[in-house]
Structures are given as structure tokens and as C-alpha cells.
Design an enzyme around this catalytic site. Structure first.
Site: not given
Ligand code: DER
Length: 227
Positions: A29-30, A100, A106, A98, A84-85
Site C-alpha cells: 500500500g501507499s 490493496g 500480509e 485488504g 504494514d499499513g
Molecule cells: O491493503 C492493505 O492491507 C493495505 O495495507 C492498506 O490497508 C493500507 O493501504 P494505504 O497505506 O495505501 O492506505
């Protein structure tokens, strides 16, 4: 945008947690992309890690192109840290992830890691899960209709995720159902168990009792939970 600045702050704060000789899991993700960039910079400046394991083909491509040494769970079945995000973070540090489409790998990496650190901008904090984002559920495509029927009986509205009018296919060749719970998710652990009881459900985007620490980037800088 200010949100990008907040994500960048969280990503680089998390990169500072990575120590010499670690095996690192890289999220998708970003926000995770900011972590990958910050880690690549630290490696360029001399940090030596054993290797990094990617949670998606997209993250693998990005990290590999930035000369981060990549490895896998066969070489290192336990990670020192996974970063992770998240889409939503509640006060008990339970997550919806999820958006992404990478939730299965993940969650595999999060469960293989001694420490799972979540990085996010302050907009991801919620009081109850399920009000802002649908819950992604990875399923076996063959069973999409009976599974959708059973999840709708749990009170959800179901969308098979599409990209440009074709069903989204995950890195694991599965479908994603985006499940909207109009009243939110009152008992995430119970819902997760109910979903795992449905044959053909591979994994859900509910991450419960997995998070060690959350780093939130916001207008006032960086906040860490729990302290
Ligand atoms: O898809 C995911 O699980 C990503 O980690 C999402 O939850 C966070 O994506 P972002 O940092 O682009 O908001």
C-alpha cells in the site's frame, strides 16, 4: 497532500526500528511504500539486514528495484519485524486490512513476525471497525456465489471486487469479496470466526490480537500506541 506527509512520517519512523541483521517483512500500500523507500535509503547508507520478505508482488518489485536484498519464508520462517499499513485501526489495535488486495500474504507475514508494527496516517483511527471501509474477504472463485449468500446472512452487503469490469485476481489467484456491514462490526473476533467457518473462505481482512505497535503520522508529528 498533508496525508502523504503523515504517511511518510509514519513510514520513516518505522524504518528506524529496523536493526542490523534483521529479517524484515514489507507491507503493501501507499504507507508501506514510504517504509520501503526509507529502508532502501538506510541500506544505501550502510544498514545490513539479512533480507526482506514482501507481502505482495507489487512490494517485491518495488523493493527489489530499490536494491533491498529480498528473501522468503522458506529461508526465514520467522521474521524479526513486519511493518504494514491498515485501512482501519480501533482502540484495541484490531484492524481492517485488504483495500490493496494483499491481505492473505500480509496476514501470513504478520503471523510469522515476532513484532507487527502498523503505520498509518491519523485518518485510519476509528472507534468501531466497519463503518468506513468494507471488510475484504479472500475466497476461492469457484465458491463465490454460495459464499456470498452465507456472508449476506451475517448481515453484509457483498461486492465481488472488480478492476475495470473484470474480477480482481489476487497474487494467490483468488477473488476478494468486499463485505459492507451497515451497522459496523460489533464483535470482530466472532465475525472472523463465523467467516472462517464458511468453506471456501481463504482469509479475512480482520487482524485481531496481532498488532504489537501502531505508529500514527499526523499534523502533530508521530504518535506511538501503546506507549
Ligand atoms: O491493503 C492493505 O492491507 C493495505 O495495507 C492498506 O490497508 C493500507 O493501504 P494505504 O497505506 O495505501 O492506505
Amino acid at each position: 497532500s498533508p496525508q502523504d506527509t503523515w504517511k511518510q512520517r509514519a513510514g520513516s519512523a518505522a524504518a528506524d526500528l529496523i536493526e542490523e541483521g534483521m529479517v524484515v517483512g514489507l507491507g503493501t500500500g501507499s504507507t508501506a511504500a514510504y517504509l520501503v523507500r526509507a529502508l532502501a535509503q538506510r541500506i544505501q547508507q550502510g544498514l545490513q539486514i539479512k533480507g526482506a520478505v514482501a507481502s505482495s508482488l507489487a512490494t517485491y518489485e518495488m523493493a527489489n528495484n530499490l536494491n533491498i536484498p529480498m528473501t522468503d519464508l522458506d529461508d526465514y520462517p520467522e521474521l524479526d519485524i513486519y511493518i504494514d499499513g491498515a485501512d482501519e485501526i480501533d482502540p484495541q489495535l484490531r484492524l481492517i486490512k485488504g483495500a490493496g488486495g494483499a491481505l492473505l500474504r500480509e496476514k501470513i507475514l504478520a503471523s510469522a513476525a515476532r513484532r507487527f508494527v502498523v503505520i498509518a496516517d491519523s485518518s485510519k483511527k476509528v472507534t468501531q471497525l466497519g463503518h468506513r471501509y468494507p471488510l475484504p474477504v479472500e475466497i476461492i472463485p469457484l465458491a463465490k456465489t454460495p459464499i456470498a449468500l452465507q456472508i449476506s446472512r451475517l448481515g453484509a452487503q457483498i461486492q465481488i471486487r472488480h478492476n475495470n469490469n473484470i474480477p480482481f485476481i489476487t497474487d494467490n489467484h483468488n477473488y476478494i469479496l468486499d463485505c459492507t456491514f451497515p451497522q459496523g462490526i460489533g464483535d470482530p473476533a466472532q465475525l472472523d470466526a463465523q467467516l472462517h467457518n464458511i468453506v471456501g473462505v481463504v482469509e479475512t481482512g480482520l487482524f485481531i490480537h496481532m498488532v504489537s505497535q501502531v505508529i500514527i503520522g499526523g499534523p502533530e508529528g508521530v504518535q506511538v500506541f501503546p506507549q
